[in-house]
Design a protein around this motif. Structure first.
Motif, PDB file in Angstrom:
ATOM      1  N   MET A   1      59.371   0.065  89.668  1.00  0.00           N
ATOM      2  CA  MET A   1      59.775   1.373  90.203  1.00  0.00           C
ATOM      3  C   MET A   1      60.888   1.216  91.225  1.00  0.00           C
ATOM      4  SD  MET A   1      56.262   3.597  90.471  1.00  0.00           S
ATOM      5  CE  MET A   1      55.160   2.363  91.098  1.00  0.00           C
ATOM      6  N   LYS A   2      60.752   0.201  92.068  1.00  0.00           N
ATOM      7  CA  LYS A   2      61.766  -0.036  93.094  1.00  0.00           C
ATOM      8  C   LYS A   2      63.113  -0.366  92.440  1.00  0.00           C
ATOM      9  CE  LYS A   2      62.530  -2.988  97.088  1.00  0.00           C
ATOM     10  NZ  LYS A   2      62.209  -4.360  97.523  1.00  0.00           N
ATOM     11  N   GLU A   3      63.077  -1.248  91.461  1.00  0.00           N
ATOM     12  CA  GLU A   3      64.310  -1.624  90.760  1.00  0.00           C
ATOM     13  C   GLU A   3      64.955  -0.401  90.120  1.00  0.00           C
ATOM     14  OE1 GLU A   3      66.149  -4.198  90.330  1.00  0.00           O
ATOM     15  OE2 GLU A   3      64.970  -5.892  91.061  1.00  0.00           O
ATOM     16  N   PHE A   4      64.193   0.315  89.325  1.00  0.00           N
ATOM     17  CA  PHE A   4      64.737   1.442  88.578  1.00  0.00           C
ATOM     18  C   PHE A   4      65.201   2.565  89.504  1.00  0.00           C
ATOM     19  CE2 PHE A   4      61.881  -0.037  84.897  1.00  0.00           C
ATOM     20  CZ  PHE A   4      62.911  -0.786  84.356  1.00  0.00           C
ATOM     21  N   SER A   5      64.566   2.674  90.654  1.00  0.00           N
ATOM     22  CA  SER A   5      64.978   3.712  91.594  1.00  0.00           C
ATOM     23  C   SER A   5      66.285   3.361  92.286  1.00  0.00           C
ATOM     24  CB  SER A   5      63.887   3.924  92.653  1.00  0.00           C
ATOM     25  OG  SER A   5      62.702   4.370  92.044  1.00  0.00           O
ATOM     26  N   SER A   6      66.594   2.081  92.307  1.00  0.00           N
ATOM     27  CA  SER A   6      67.790   1.640  93.052  1.00  0.00           C
ATOM     28  C   SER A   6      69.043   1.636  92.181  1.00  0.00           C
ATOM     29  CB  SER A   6      67.555   0.237  93.613  1.00  0.00           C
ATOM     30  OG  SER A   6      67.635  -0.717  92.576  1.00  0.00           O
ATOM     31  N   ILE A   7      68.889   1.939  90.904  1.00  0.00           N
ATOM     32  CA  ILE A   7      70.033   1.894  89.999  1.00  0.00           C
ATOM     33  C   ILE A   7      70.404   3.294  89.533  1.00  0.00           C
ATOM     34  CG2 ILE A   7      70.891   0.983  87.815  1.00  0.00           C
ATOM     35  CD1 ILE A   7      68.802  -1.242  88.073  1.00  0.00           C
ATOM     36  N   SER A   8      71.662   3.671  89.772  1.00  0.00           N
ATOM     37  CA  SER A   8      72.127   4.981  89.296  1.00  0.00           C
ATOM     38  C   SER A   8      72.889   4.807  87.988  1.00  0.00           C
ATOM     39  CB  SER A   8      73.052   5.625  90.332  1.00  0.00           C
ATOM     40  OG  SER A   8      74.284   4.931  90.386  1.00  0.00           O
ATOM     41  N   LEU A   9      72.999   5.863  87.262  1.00  0.00           N
ATOM     42  CA  LEU A   9      73.779   5.822  86.024  1.00  0.00           C
ATOM     43  C   LEU A   9      75.233   5.487  86.312  1.00  0.00           C
ATOM     44  CD1 LEU A   9      72.363   8.784  83.921  1.00  0.00           C
ATOM     45  CD2 LEU A   9      71.952   6.335  83.670  1.00  0.00           C
ATOM     46  N   ALA A  10      75.739   5.984  87.408  1.00  0.00           N
ATOM     47  CA  ALA A  10      77.129   5.694  87.752  1.00  0.00           C
ATOM     48  C   ALA A  10      77.334   4.197  87.936  1.00  0.00           C
ATOM     49  CB  ALA A  10      77.514   6.445  89.030  1.00  0.00           C
ATOM     50  N   MET A  11      76.387   3.544  88.604  1.00  0.00           N
ATOM     51  CA  MET A  11      76.484   2.098  88.792  1.00  0.00           C
ATOM     52  C   MET A  11      76.554   1.392  87.443  1.00  0.00           C
ATOM     53  SD  MET A  11      73.650   1.733  91.830  1.00  0.00           S
ATOM     54  CE  MET A  11      73.442  -0.042  91.632  1.00  0.00           C
ATOM     55  N   ILE A  12      75.711   1.814  86.545  1.00  0.00           N
ATOM     56  CA  ILE A  12      75.694   1.198  85.215  1.00  0.00           C
ATOM     57  C   ILE A  12      77.007   1.445  84.487  1.00  0.00           C
ATOM     58  CG2 ILE A  12      74.639   1.333  82.931  1.00  0.00           C
ATOM     59  CD1 ILE A  12      71.975   1.722  84.248  1.00  0.00           C
ATOM     60  N   GLY A  13      77.501   2.681  84.591  1.00  0.00           N
ATOM     61  CA  GLY A  13      78.765   3.010  83.929  1.00  0.00           C
ATOM     62  C   GLY A  13      79.916   2.172  84.450  1.00  0.00           C
ATOM     63  N   ASP A  14      80.020   2.078  85.757  1.00  0.00           N
ATOM     64  CA  ASP A  14      81.108   1.305  86.354  1.00  0.00           C
ATOM     65  C   ASP A  14      81.035  -0.151  85.912  1.00  0.00           C
ATOM     66  OD1 ASP A  14      81.788   3.615  87.604  1.00  0.00           O
ATOM     67  OD2 ASP A  14      80.955   3.073  89.565  1.00  0.00           O
ATOM     68  N   LYS A  15      79.847  -0.689  85.994  1.00  0.00           N
ATOM     69  CA  LYS A  15      79.649  -2.085  85.616  1.00  0.00           C
ATOM     70  C   LYS A  15      79.996  -2.311  84.149  1.00  0.00           C
ATOM     71  CE  LYS A  15      76.072  -5.641  85.709  1.00  0.00           C
ATOM     72  NZ  LYS A  15      74.716  -5.994  86.119  1.00  0.00           N
ATOM     73  N   THR A  16      79.567  -1.378  83.320  1.00  0.00           N
ATOM     74  CA  THR A  16      79.810  -1.497  81.887  1.00  0.00           C
ATOM     75  C   THR A  16      81.304  -1.543  81.577  1.00  0.00           C
ATOM     76  OG1 THR A  16      77.765  -0.316  81.378  1.00  0.00           O
ATOM     77  CG2 THR A  16      79.429  -0.400  79.646  1.00  0.00           C
ATOM     78  N   VAL A  17      82.052  -0.664  82.232  1.00  0.00           N
ATOM     79  CA  VAL A  17      83.491  -0.616  82.012  1.00  0.00           C
ATOM     80  C   VAL A  17      84.159  -1.885  82.545  1.00  0.00           C
ATOM     81  CG1 VAL A  17      85.615   0.562  82.665  1.00  0.00           C
ATOM     82  CG2 VAL A  17      83.599   1.895  82.027  1.00  0.00           C
ATOM     83  N   MET A  18      83.847  -2.204  83.773  1.00  0.00           N
ATOM     84  CA  MET A  18      84.530  -3.322  84.435  1.00  0.00           C
ATOM     85  C   MET A  18      84.250  -4.656  83.759  1.00  0.00           C
ATOM     86  SD  MET A  18      85.383  -2.351  88.121  1.00  0.00           S
ATOM     87  CE  MET A  18      84.166  -3.010  89.237  1.00  0.00           C
ATOM     88  N   GLN A  19      83.028  -4.834  83.297  1.00  0.00           N
ATOM     89  CA  GLN A  19      82.675  -6.132  82.717  1.00  0.00           C
ATOM     90  C   GLN A  19      82.616  -6.100  81.192  1.00  0.00           C
ATOM     91  OE1 GLN A  19      79.221  -7.794  84.697  1.00  0.00           O
ATOM     92  NE2 GLN A  19      79.781  -6.877  86.655  1.00  0.00           N
ATOM     93  N   HIS A  20      83.088  -4.997  80.615  1.00  0.00           N
ATOM     94  CA  HIS A  20      83.086  -4.875  79.156  1.00  0.00           C
ATOM     95  C   HIS A  20      81.728  -5.189  78.552  1.00  0.00           C
ATOM     96  CE1 HIS A  20      87.258  -5.777  80.405  1.00  0.00           C
ATOM     97  NE2 HIS A  20      87.535  -4.803  79.585  1.00  0.00           N
ATOM     98  N   LEU A  21      80.694  -4.596  79.085  1.00  0.00           N
ATOM     99  CA  LEU A  21      79.342  -4.864  78.584  1.00  0.00           C
ATOM    100  C   LEU A  21      79.082  -4.068  77.313  1.00  0.00           C
ATOM    101  CD1 LEU A  21      77.624  -4.872  82.046  1.00  0.00           C
ATOM    102  CD2 LEU A  21      78.496  -6.810  80.733  1.00  0.00           C
ATOM    103  N   ARG A  22      78.131  -4.528  76.544  1.00  0.00           N
ATOM    104  CA  ARG A  22      77.935  -3.881  75.242  1.00  0.00           C
ATOM    105  C   ARG A  22      76.666  -3.051  75.200  1.00  0.00           C
ATOM    106  NH1 ARG A  22      75.001  -7.335  71.107  1.00  0.00           N
ATOM    107  NH2 ARG A  22      73.893  -8.863  72.352  1.00  0.00           N
ATOM    108  N   LEU A  23      76.718  -1.999  74.391  1.00  0.00           N
ATOM    109  CA  LEU A  23      75.608  -1.064  74.261  1.00  0.00           C
ATOM    110  C   LEU A  23      75.103  -1.014  72.827  1.00  0.00           C
ATOM    111  CD1 LEU A  23      77.030   1.768  76.490  1.00  0.00           C
ATOM    112  CD2 LEU A  23      74.929   0.491  76.889  1.00  0.00           C
ATOM    113  N   MET A  24      75.641  -1.904  72.009  1.00  0.00           N
ATOM    114  CA  MET A  24      75.261  -1.870  70.590  1.00  0.00           C
ATOM    115  C   MET A  24      75.150  -3.293  70.058  1.00  0.00           C
ATOM    116  SD  MET A  24      78.908  -0.218  70.044  1.00  0.00           S
ATOM    117  CE  MET A  24      80.106  -0.617  71.314  1.00  0.00           C
ATOM    118  N   ASN A  25      74.530  -3.409  68.909  1.00  0.00           N
ATOM    119  CA  ASN A  25      74.442  -4.698  68.235  1.00  0.00           C
ATOM    120  C   ASN A  25      75.793  -5.042  67.626  1.00  0.00           C
ATOM    121  OD1 ASN A  25      71.695  -5.608  68.571  1.00  0.00           O
ATOM    122  ND2 ASN A  25      71.109  -3.813  67.360  1.00  0.00           N
ATOM    123  N   LEU A  26      76.023  -6.315  67.476  1.00  0.00           N
ATOM    124  CA  LEU A  26      77.328  -6.745  66.960  1.00  0.00           C
ATOM    125  C   LEU A  26      77.444  -6.563  65.445  1.00  0.00           C
ATOM    126  CD1 LEU A  26      77.593  -9.960  69.115  1.00  0.00           C
ATOM    127  CD2 LEU A  26      78.542  -7.709  69.556  1.00  0.00           C
TER     128      LEU A  26
END
Lengths: 148, 148
Positions: free
Chosen positions: B123-148
């Motif tokens: 709960m603590k972990e999930f409460s500390s993460i916002s969608l915006a944080m995930i979005g920024d990280k995803t863009v900046m680090q080119h993270l993937r959201l799908m199978n290859l």
DNA sequence: CTTATTTAAGACATATTAGTCTTAATTAAA
DNA sequence: TTTAATTAAGACTAATATGTCTTAAATAAG
């Protein structure tokens, strides 16, 4: 749905193990029938749920009168972690939170780091708990293994 | 089976949200069709998976041409925790590890304490993460959201 | 040696989850 | 105002997990 990390089958096996260890001073074998009735679990289902544990040397079993299952490996030496890997499979903690194939250090998903941390904590916790510890605690504090 | 704490439906919704937030600078609405194709998720299934989020005011949706879904609540203000409770239900973190009814401080199961600790960490972990944080990280680090 | 008791194994049935398809409602654009 | 595009909703199907039942094999006791 509420948070659950194990299959029903595994949970039944875990409860039976906890029951078994919490009364391991009595007779050698404890019948699966008795456990299934005490814990209110389908007998045949529990029988099958326990089989991987006998195959992997955690339990031993005996057929026939006065038969049942008993610990082969000393409960002091069996961790929850070991049980979980037997019941759920060796790859249990290799999952991705988003279910992506091959998610890892090379090609991580956006929550790879968090998920790794969470899995580490789970593994550490489960590795630090032996069945004997659970059995002792259950007896001493009169903890329950079944629904009321 | 490997460790999974969310239903497929929830995972699909999460992946779509992450996709959406990782390109929120573009046009107002992003169509579910596009997301379902990009992420390789069944279109109709994803549509339904996202509906609780529009009902609860996280997303807004528009039908018709140029329609789709978009954030109603600012992604900076939306935590993973909030999403999980919407997708899986408010009681998600009220479970017992052994599936026992009414397991709690009064009548605990043998692993009640451990499980409480684990759930607190989640709960603590999930409460500390916002969608915006995930979005920024995803863009900046080119993270993937799908199978290859 | 026969019988009763018990686990083992697998076929079968049921319930739940996941996924597909069809139709309706809404909306923007021509 | 008509058409095409899109989400919403619900019925339907498929896959998986859960649970039941039957038969076989083993073993202890009489």
């Amino acid at each position: 749905m509420s948070l659950r990390i194990f299959s029903n089958s595994s949970v039944y096996a875990l409860r039976a193990l906890m029951y078994l260890v919490s009364r391991r001073e009595k007779q050698k074998y404890i019948s699966i029938k008795e456990m299934s009735e005490t814990l209110d679990i389908s007998f045949h289902f529990l029988t099958k749920a326990l089989q991987p544990l006998t195959h992997k040397g955690i339990l031993m079993s005996s057929r026939g009168p006065a038969g049942g299952v008993s610990f082969l490996k000393a409960p002091e030496e069996v961790t929850l972690m070991e049980i979980i890997l037997i019941l759920e499979g060796e790859d249990f903690f290799k999952s991705c939170m988003l279910g992506l194939e091959g998610c890892g250090h090379q090609r991580p998903c956006p929550v790879h780091g968090v998920w790794m941390d969470i899995k580490s904590i789970l593994m550490k916790e489960f590795s630090s708990i032996s069945l004997a510890m659970i059995g002792d605690k259950t007896v001493m504090q009169h903890l329950r293994l079944m629904n009321l």
